[in-house]
Design a protein around this motif. Structure first.
Motif, mmCIF file in Angstrom:
data_model
loop_
_atom_site.group_PDB
_atom_site.id
_atom_site.type_symbol
_atom_site.label_atom_id
_atom_site.label_comp_id
_atom_site.label_asym_id
_atom_site.label_seq_id
_atom_site.Cartn_x
_atom_site.Cartn_y
_atom_site.Cartn_z
ATOM 1 N N SER A 93 0.801 -1.186 -0.027
ATOM 2 C CA SER A 93 0.097 0.033 0.044
ATOM 3 C C SER A 93 0.839 1.106 0.168
ATOM 4 C CB SER A 93 -0.970 0.048 1.188
ATOM 5 O OG SER A 93 -0.357 -0.060 2.277
ATOM 6 N N HIS A 94 1.676 1.138 -0.810
ATOM 7 C CA HIS A 94 2.662 2.342 -1.101
ATOM 8 C C HIS A 94 3.127 2.842 -2.449
ATOM 9 C CE1 HIS A 94 3.974 2.146 3.246
ATOM 10 N NE2 HIS A 94 3.700 0.795 3.279
ATOM 11 N N PRO A 95 3.301 3.807 -2.896
ATOM 12 C CA PRO A 95 3.570 4.046 -4.161
ATOM 13 C C PRO A 95 5.024 3.340 -4.665
ATOM 14 C CG PRO A 95 3.380 6.173 -3.251
ATOM 15 C CD PRO A 95 3.291 5.081 -2.092
ATOM 16 N N TRP A 96 4.857 3.216 -6.100
ATOM 17 C CA TRP A 96 6.065 2.263 -6.727
ATOM 18 C C TRP A 96 7.568 3.222 -6.469
ATOM 19 C CZ3 TRP A 96 9.528 3.770 -10.689
ATOM 20 C CH2 TRP A 96 10.338 2.793 -11.334
ATOM 21 N N ASP B 125 13.393 0.503 -14.520
ATOM 22 C CA ASP B 125 12.889 1.301 -15.708
ATOM 23 C C ASP B 125 12.040 2.564 -15.219
ATOM 24 O OD1 ASP B 125 11.847 2.304 -18.084
ATOM 25 O OD2 ASP B 125 11.740 0.258 -18.852
ATOM 26 N N PRO B 126 12.355 3.850 -15.008
ATOM 27 C CA PRO B 126 11.558 4.781 -14.556
ATOM 28 C C PRO B 126 10.526 5.168 -15.662
ATOM 29 C CG PRO B 126 13.626 5.707 -15.290
ATOM 30 C CD PRO B 126 13.822 4.173 -15.275
ATOM 31 N N VAL B 127 10.598 4.791 -16.691
ATOM 32 C CA VAL B 127 9.686 5.153 -17.858
ATOM 33 C C VAL B 127 8.411 4.224 -17.583
ATOM 34 C CG1 VAL B 127 8.960 5.588 -20.138
ATOM 35 C CG2 VAL B 127 11.366 6.275 -19.249
ATOM 36 N N GLU B 128 8.748 2.980 -17.764
ATOM 37 C CA GLU B 128 7.753 2.155 -17.676
ATOM 38 C C GLU B 128 7.358 1.678 -16.238
ATOM 39 O OE1 GLU B 128 6.029 0.604 -20.163
ATOM 40 O OE2 GLU B 128 7.438 1.790 -21.684
ATOM 41 N N ARG B 129 7.968 2.480 -15.255
ATOM 42 C CA ARG B 129 7.859 2.178 -13.841
ATOM 43 C C ARG B 129 7.705 0.621 -13.433
ATOM 44 N NH1 ARG B 129 2.796 5.422 -11.559
ATOM 45 N NH2 ARG B 129 4.252 5.471 -9.657
ATOM 46 N N THR B 130 8.717 -0.117 -13.755
ATOM 47 C CA THR B 130 8.956 -1.495 -13.326
ATOM 48 C C THR B 130 10.478 -1.420 -12.629
ATOM 49 O OG1 THR B 130 9.634 -2.025 -15.465
ATOM 50 C CG2 THR B 130 7.478 -2.142 -15.039
ATOM 51 N N PRO C 253 -2.575 -1.344 -11.527
ATOM 52 C CA PRO C 253 -3.116 -0.764 -12.818
ATOM 53 C C PRO C 253 -4.546 -0.209 -12.448
ATOM 54 C CG PRO C 253 -3.418 -3.114 -12.954
ATOM 55 C CD PRO C 253 -2.593 -3.061 -11.766
ATOM 56 N N GLU C 254 -5.021 -0.522 -11.547
ATOM 57 C CA GLU C 254 -6.327 0.254 -11.113
ATOM 58 C C GLU C 254 -6.282 1.177 -9.715
ATOM 59 O OE1 GLU C 254 -9.137 -2.875 -10.075
ATOM 60 O OE2 GLU C 254 -9.040 -3.518 -11.995
ATOM 61 N N ASN C 255 -5.034 1.096 -8.875
ATOM 62 C CA ASN C 255 -4.542 2.091 -8.016
ATOM 63 C C ASN C 255 -3.264 2.156 -7.962
ATOM 64 O OD1 ASN C 255 -4.547 3.556 -5.759
ATOM 65 N ND2 ASN C 255 -5.142 1.916 -4.334
ATOM 66 N N PRO C 256 -2.861 3.201 -9.013
ATOM 67 C CA PRO C 256 -1.226 3.760 -9.038
ATOM 68 C C PRO C 256 -0.699 3.884 -7.742
ATOM 69 C CG PRO C 256 -2.699 5.150 -10.157
ATOM 70 C CD PRO C 256 -3.495 4.182 -9.582
#
Length: 203
Positions: free
Chosen positions: A11-14, A85-90, A116-119
């Protein structure tokens, strides 16, 4: 060969989870990881961060597995390669054991990506391929090791939560420090303005 997989939701941002993943060890919740060495770190032409690390661990194989493999060695070296990958956020992390690789191989793959539903949350997908070579009961041993990996995965998520809490505390302390610094500077500027106004009034 045995394949194990699981998912976990943070429950934290990427961006915060990636920081925690890079700072996961050393960790008091897992003293079995006794050393982490960064062998190489670089950016590719697409701006992705590649890291090569060597982990020293007390593997903690089930005793029956150790007995059948005919080894008493507990210290294990693991090579790890991660790509952020900071662009694809992976963030994709692959690891495999170096020690005892002639007898058993554990190839793990972890992928962190925004939900995908809660970034504002992050999904961790884990997969491990376990192969025991050249011994009797190999399928049985692979099943035992898969169970151990499953238990360790749950512990690993708790270790990540510990680092995430630590990062949040650091961010809060930094915010307080910045606010206090700004207040101090404003107070100093206000005092200078008052002194200048007083000085001008006395002329």
């Amino acid at each position: 060969m045995k394949i194990w997989s699981s998912e976990h939701l943070f429950s934290h941002p990427w961006e915060t989870v990636i920081k925690a993943a890079m700072r996961k060890y050393p960790n008091p919740m897992n003293p079995n990881v006794v050393g982490v060495d960064v062998l190489e770190r670089n950016l590719d032409t697409e701006g992705r961060l590649h890291s090569q690390r060597l982990l020293s661990t007390e593997w903690g194989l089930p005793s029956i597995v150790m007995a059948i493999l005919g080894t008493s060695r507990s210290t294990t070296y693991i090579k790890e390669h991660s790509v952020v990958d900071p662009v694809e956020r992976t963030m994709e992390l692959s690891s495999s054991n170096i020690t005892l690789s002639n007898l058993v191989s554990v190839d793990e793959r972890l992928i962190y990506r925004p939900h995908p539903e809660n970034p504002e949350t992050t999904i961790l997908t884990q997969e491990a391929i376990i192969t025991v070579k050249g011994v009797i009961l190999s399928s049985y041993l692979e099943g035992l090791m898969a169970n151990t990996i499953s238990a360790n995965a749950g512990k690993g998520c708790k270790e990540m939560e510990w680092v995430l809490d630590k990062i949040n505390v650091e961010n809060e302390e930094l915010a307080v420090s910045v606010q206090e610094s700004i207040k101090s500077e404003l107070a100093t500027a206000a005092a200078k303005d008052l002194w200048l106004a007083y000085y001008c009034a006395t002329l």
